[in-house]
Scaffold this motif. Sequence first.
Motif, mmCIF file in Angstrom:
data_model
loop_
_atom_site.group_PDB
_atom_site.id
_atom_site.type_symbol
_atom_site.label_atom_id
_atom_site.label_comp_id
_atom_site.label_asym_id
_atom_site.label_seq_id
_atom_site.Cartn_x
_atom_site.Cartn_y
_atom_site.Cartn_z
ATOM 1 N N ASP A 1 2.023 1.895 4.357
ATOM 2 C CA ASP A 1 0.873 1.672 5.213
ATOM 3 C C ASP A 1 1.304 0.935 6.485
ATOM 4 O O ASP A 1 1.860 -0.157 6.408
ATOM 5 N N GLU B 1 -10.648 1.909 0.555
ATOM 6 C CA GLU B 1 -10.342 2.309 -0.818
ATOM 7 C C GLU B 1 -11.180 1.470 -1.774
ATOM 8 O O GLU B 1 -11.173 0.241 -1.691
ATOM 9 N N ARG C 1 -9.902 -2.309 -0.647
ATOM 10 C CA ARG C 1 -8.902 -2.667 0.355
ATOM 11 C C ARG C 1 -8.935 -1.613 1.449
ATOM 12 O O ARG C 1 -9.496 -0.521 1.281
ATOM 13 N N ASN D 1 1.313 3.131 -2.833
ATOM 14 C CA ASN D 1 0.986 3.880 -4.045
ATOM 15 C C ASN D 1 1.975 3.632 -5.171
ATOM 16 O O ASN D 1 2.199 4.511 -6.006
ATOM 17 N N PHE E 1 0.801 -1.210 0.000
ATOM 18 C CA PHE E 1 0.000 0.000 0.000
ATOM 19 C C PHE E 1 0.844 1.274 0.000
ATOM 20 O O PHE E 1 0.644 2.183 0.786
ATOM 21 N N VAL F 1 -6.719 0.879 3.656
ATOM 22 C CA VAL F 1 -5.428 1.548 3.593
ATOM 23 C C VAL F 1 -5.389 2.640 4.656
ATOM 24 O O VAL F 1 -6.176 3.589 4.607
ATOM 25 N N ARG F 2 -4.514 2.468 5.638
ATOM 26 C CA ARG F 2 -4.358 3.453 6.717
ATOM 27 C C ARG F 2 -5.695 3.764 7.392
ATOM 28 O O ARG F 2 -5.977 4.912 7.738
#
Length: 220
Positions: free
Chosen positions: A41, A157, A150, A31, A29, A152-153
């Motif tokens: 992440d 998403e 998913r 990017n 994760f 993410v942090r």
Amino acid sequence: MKRVSVFLIVAAAVLTIVSCGGKTQQVPFDNGDSTDYANADPTVYGLIGEETTMNSLQLITDTGDTLVFDISTANDEGHVYGGLQTGDRMAVVPVGKGKEALMAINETTLLGNWVMPNPLDGSDEVGIRIKEGGIAESIDQPTISYRTWRLVRGQLEIMQVEEDAAGTEDTYFYDIVALGPDTLVYKNAEDTYEYSRQRPKKGYGNEIKLEEASTEDMII
């Protein structure tokens, strides 16, 4: 001369790879930039252990470690989503590198078919199907096709494609507001989506038909 220059550049690149052992590391994760460790992440993923309590979460991580997170503050702030059922899959966002959880999201609870009344006329239900393996699908939405999801942090998403001539592909990030057995609410700066878990519709083979009693059934 041009050929020699290209050969030297390629050779230098090969030597660089060999000097690093020929291996590349991927940061989950991030990017797509595996060198940007600062933006990696921090979320820890795993299964809820049997020693979990109201304020202490035991997590059997995907890497085989057993960690215990303090979730008392996350509980007080309403940032533990989806319950704490032993064996469920959980995503935990820690505070820094410590063992205190900023947020915990039950991925098992998140799975399923989530629907709301059609915002256009309310005549039917539309929504999103969240499946294992990061797969997302649309429910009765001809203009939108969900593809992947998913966490993410601590955000959800979702990647979707607009079913138009251009076939525009977009990725959106949402904050989870509520997650329970029958409720999913998430939002971003523009919209809030309030879903209920879809129930099986009647008349699809789930009904049991009983025969009417006759006089013969009463004979002993």
